[in-house]
Design an enzyme around this catalytic site. Sequence first.
Site, PDB file in Angstrom:
ATOM      1  N   GLU A 285       0.829  -1.212   0.000  1.00 21.52           N
ATOM      2  CA  GLU A 285       0.000   0.000   0.000  1.00 21.52           C
ATOM      3  C   GLU A 285       0.864   1.262   0.000  1.00 21.52           C
ATOM      4  OE1 GLU A 285      -3.455   1.919   2.932  1.00 21.52           O
ATOM      5  OE2 GLU A 285      -2.145   0.319   3.653  1.00 21.52           O
ATOM      6  N   LYS A 357      -9.748   2.116  -3.010  1.00 18.37           N
ATOM      7  CA  LYS A 357     -10.174   1.592  -1.712  1.00 18.37           C
ATOM      8  C   LYS A 357     -11.576   2.074  -1.382  1.00 18.37           C
ATOM      9  CE  LYS A 357      -8.574   0.971   3.043  1.00 18.37           C
ATOM     10  NZ  LYS A 357      -7.551   1.328   4.056  1.00 18.37           N
ATOM     11  N   CYS A 407      -5.427  -2.998   2.850  1.00 17.37           N
ATOM     12  CA  CYS A 407      -5.256  -2.917   4.298  1.00 17.37           C
ATOM     13  C   CYS A 407      -6.497  -3.365   5.082  1.00 17.37           C
ATOM     14  CB  CYS A 407      -4.838  -1.504   4.690  1.00 17.37           C
ATOM     15  SG  CYS A 407      -4.206  -1.395   6.390  1.00 17.37           S
TER      16      CYS A 407
END
Length: 541
Positions: A285, A357, A407
Amino acid sequence: MTAQRSAFSYFLPLFGIGALHAISFAPDPLPLHFLPFVQLITLACLAFYSFKAARASQFVWGAFGFGLANFGVGIYWLHISMHQYGGMPFLLAAVAVVLFAGLMALYYVVAIALARFFTPHAHGAWQQQLAAAAIWASAWTLLEWVRGTFLTGFPWLNIAYAHVDSMFTGWATILGVYGVAWWVAFTAAVMALFALNTHKHAPKSHSFPLGIALLSALAGILLGGIQWHQPHGDPFYVRLAQGNIDQQMKFDPAHLQDGVDLYKQLAAAAPKDPEASPALIILPETIIPLFQHQWQLDFWQEWIDIAKQQQATILLGAPLYAQQGERGVYTNSVISIDENSNPTAIQQLQLDYRYDKHHLVPFGEFIPPGFHWFLELLHIPLGDFNRGATRQANLALDQQYIGPDICYEDVFGEEIIQSVRPHADHGEGATVLINISNLAWFGDTWALRQHLQIARMRSIETARPMLRATNTGATAAIFPTGEIQALLPTHTVGILDVEVQGTQGLTPYVQLGNWPVVLWSLLVLLITGRILRSASQRSSS
């Protein structure tokens, strides 16, 4: 004063038991295979005290003490992110963790209060005990679900994550993480009721609910033996990179180029076996710490040259910026680069593939209304992103479809299954799942190992391999059964080249999601609970 002392006598022991419960969600200090037993026994202790309590103040303070210690110990690493990397004063960060732990503990208080409302008495025939255990499990599971969804949700430390390697694991393919939680909570309640009613006057049949709990565990073993997936396409090699870039260095203008250069070296490294050249290279990330337009064309050309040299597709994490009218739109994204990519197109966001995301982290990636003052106490770069869609297209790579998440997103099983399902507009479901993360915010703590346990549960639920590329760990390849295929030591620099077999086939959980467990729990509370409470009221009158 006597009543207060009595309530406090519940708070203290359950506070200690809650702290022990907190260490059951990841190995070290406990061995991996001890985790489910410690979790089950400590939860049974909470159930025992909650059934035994004569007054509401006792079970309320007991549940609060258990939850406060569980979350205070279990997510202590939030203090590191706020103080060491966020710049918040030590004491203020400690207070923030305690307040957050107290807030999370209220979910346990409500769950126990609900269970006690419907089961005012924990004695009686085995039928009543069985119903009481089902009510306790349903109340617990419903509040776990609410905790995982309300205000974007925080499902970390769901009790099921202690059971990635237990007899109940097989239930995850049928009912998901909340189904596992239901059976674990039911078994804990049965154990508590057995202990509470074990005396010479209790009927011998009071052990019958224990038999039901044992059968549920055996059923979990049998379900775990069912293979819900089949191979899809040919096996291929993947490289996972771990750069171990310190969080304080990552966004430092004097050092950020060093971090990017290290990841270029890891991506460009020759494979140990020439016959095992990676077709896919996955980098963590935000390894690109600036927006795409802030880099020169030569920078992006270097990445394209690496992809050409390796004859591979590179997936990497990068923040993206787009101008929409008078405002800028920021996303935490995954982008793909291959030998056919164009540096100007990357700068201008004309990308062959991107994933934005969807499930953002409060305070870290978006600011809840009214909390901008809190963010000003922290020094978090890139702190206010826009959300991507829940279901986005997967990356087509030869015969495979790669479903990325970033994540914190893999904590939400109900969202991960969206990428596994075929979609009319967004194409085929994922045959391989990947997670890119940067947990450098939390140092060398349980957070890394807890996150690995969570990722393993996602593989079990979906029957898909999970590939994790992280900055500091845990970088790993996980089989569709949840077993770890390969793992890099945390806080080291390295690459993991692994052979991956994509899979197809939809588990019952992927098809149905969380609703069967949620509806079952509601029905148990509303129907069984009402019957049991009415019977108790009639007997008392």
